[in-house]
Design a protein around this motif. Structure first.
Motif, mmCIF file in Angstrom:
data_model
loop_
_atom_site.group_PDB
_atom_site.id
_atom_site.type_symbol
_atom_site.label_atom_id
_atom_site.label_comp_id
_atom_site.label_asym_id
_atom_site.label_seq_id
_atom_site.Cartn_x
_atom_site.Cartn_y
_atom_site.Cartn_z
ATOM 1 N N ARG A 108 0.918 -1.332 0.304
ATOM 2 C CA ARG A 108 0.169 -0.040 0.164
ATOM 3 C C ARG A 108 0.960 1.501 -0.016
ATOM 4 N N LEU A 109 2.255 1.738 0.502
ATOM 5 C CA LEU A 109 3.017 2.491 0.618
ATOM 6 C C LEU A 109 2.998 2.785 -0.642
ATOM 7 N N GLY A 136 0.691 3.882 10.619
ATOM 8 C CA GLY A 136 1.131 5.545 10.433
ATOM 9 C C GLY A 136 2.078 6.001 9.305
ATOM 10 N N GLY A 137 2.391 4.875 9.474
ATOM 11 C CA GLY A 137 4.072 5.378 7.310
ATOM 12 C C GLY A 137 3.119 5.105 6.654
ATOM 13 N N VAL A 138 2.167 4.709 6.056
ATOM 14 C CA VAL A 138 1.472 5.089 5.051
ATOM 15 C C VAL A 138 0.377 5.960 5.164
ATOM 16 N N ARG A 139 -0.426 6.310 6.577
ATOM 17 C CA ARG A 139 -0.808 7.720 7.150
ATOM 18 C C ARG A 139 0.016 9.247 6.753
ATOM 19 N N VAL A 140 1.204 8.945 6.708
ATOM 20 C CA VAL A 140 1.997 10.421 6.899
ATOM 21 C C VAL A 140 2.436 10.393 5.442
ATOM 22 N N TYR A 168 4.215 12.828 13.882
ATOM 23 C CA TYR A 168 4.925 12.990 12.875
ATOM 24 C C TYR A 168 3.603 13.003 11.514
ATOM 25 N N VAL A 169 2.375 12.557 11.815
ATOM 26 C CA VAL A 169 1.110 12.611 10.956
ATOM 27 C C VAL A 169 0.562 13.547 11.007
ATOM 28 N N ARG A 170 0.418 13.820 12.377
ATOM 29 C CA ARG A 170 -0.039 15.890 12.447
ATOM 30 C C ARG A 170 1.005 16.569 11.918
#
Length: 219
Positions: A108-109, A136-140, A168-170
């Motif tokens: 996905r990433l 979180g890696g995908v979200r960021v 880190y996403v924020r």
């Protein structure tokens, strides 16, 4: 000898073999290269394998798409998704969109990053959904991609991402909102000035200052 080294347990031999095959650019190496991309370990070897597939280019596109959408190993699927983005072919867009639903975080990433690299705007709704991914890696990376697209339809989802559990996403959501420059984000960014992580608060402050040209402090 080169192909035998490509399947070696020695990651350095695999790296050298992949570089040689990349220089040759022979389409007959596509299948062995894809198979070798599924071997775990050896990041440098994997990079060389992907570069070789990219150098071969167009003849590798269909085999890479088939690999990415197959039930084959995660490393192969993820490497195929990455290579397709680096080759830069629009014919991979729909398959990459399908790969955004892959069970593997890595796939996905890499699919998301490739769609961002291709600057494919039809991918925006899929990338917006990726802001809710378990990883979180995908979200960021989704937050970063939406900033690259500067899509106003991403403003509200990015404002919600300002409350993500991962700092880190924020932070990336604030940066992307700064790039988009939509007034609907002001209230959310002002609240984020009080974020407990200094890096997040700084990103929100800089986003606001980009629009107004004046200093913003938490109140």
């Amino acid at each position: 000898m080169i192909l035998r080294n490509l399947s070696s347990k020695d990651k350095e031999k695999r790296r050298i073999a992949a570089e040689e095959l990349g220089r040759l650019g022979d389409p007959r190496a596509i299948t062995p290269l894809i198979e070798a991309s599924g071997r775990g370990g050896g990041e440098r070897a994997k990079r060389s394998i992907i570069k070789a597939l990219v150098r071969i280019g167009k003849p590798a596109i269909r085999p890479l798409i088939n690999t990415m959408l197959s039930g084959e190993g995660i490393f192969r699927r993820a490497s195929a998704a990455e290579a397709l983005g680096l080759i830069g072919t629009k014919s991979a867009v729909k398959p990459l969109l399908r790969a955004m639903n892959d069970s593997s975080t890595d796939v996905r990433l890499h699919a998301l990053v490739s769609l961002s690299r291709l600057k494919e705007r039809s991918a925006i709704p899929y990338i917006v959904r990726a802001l809710s991914d378990d990883s979180g890696g995908v979200r960021v990376n989704a937050a970063s991609a939406l900033g690259i697209f500067r899509s106003r339809r991403a403003v509200v989802p990015l404002v919600r991402a300002l409350k993500d559990e991962k700092w880190y996403v924020r932070q990336q959501a604030a940066k992307s909102l700064g790039l988009i420059g939509d007034r609907r984000a002001v209230e959310g960014l002002q609240s984020t000035l009080r974020d407990p992580r200094p890096a997040v608060a700084k990103a929100a402050r800089e986003a606001l200052e980009n629009w107004t040209g004046r200093k913003h402090e938490a109140v």
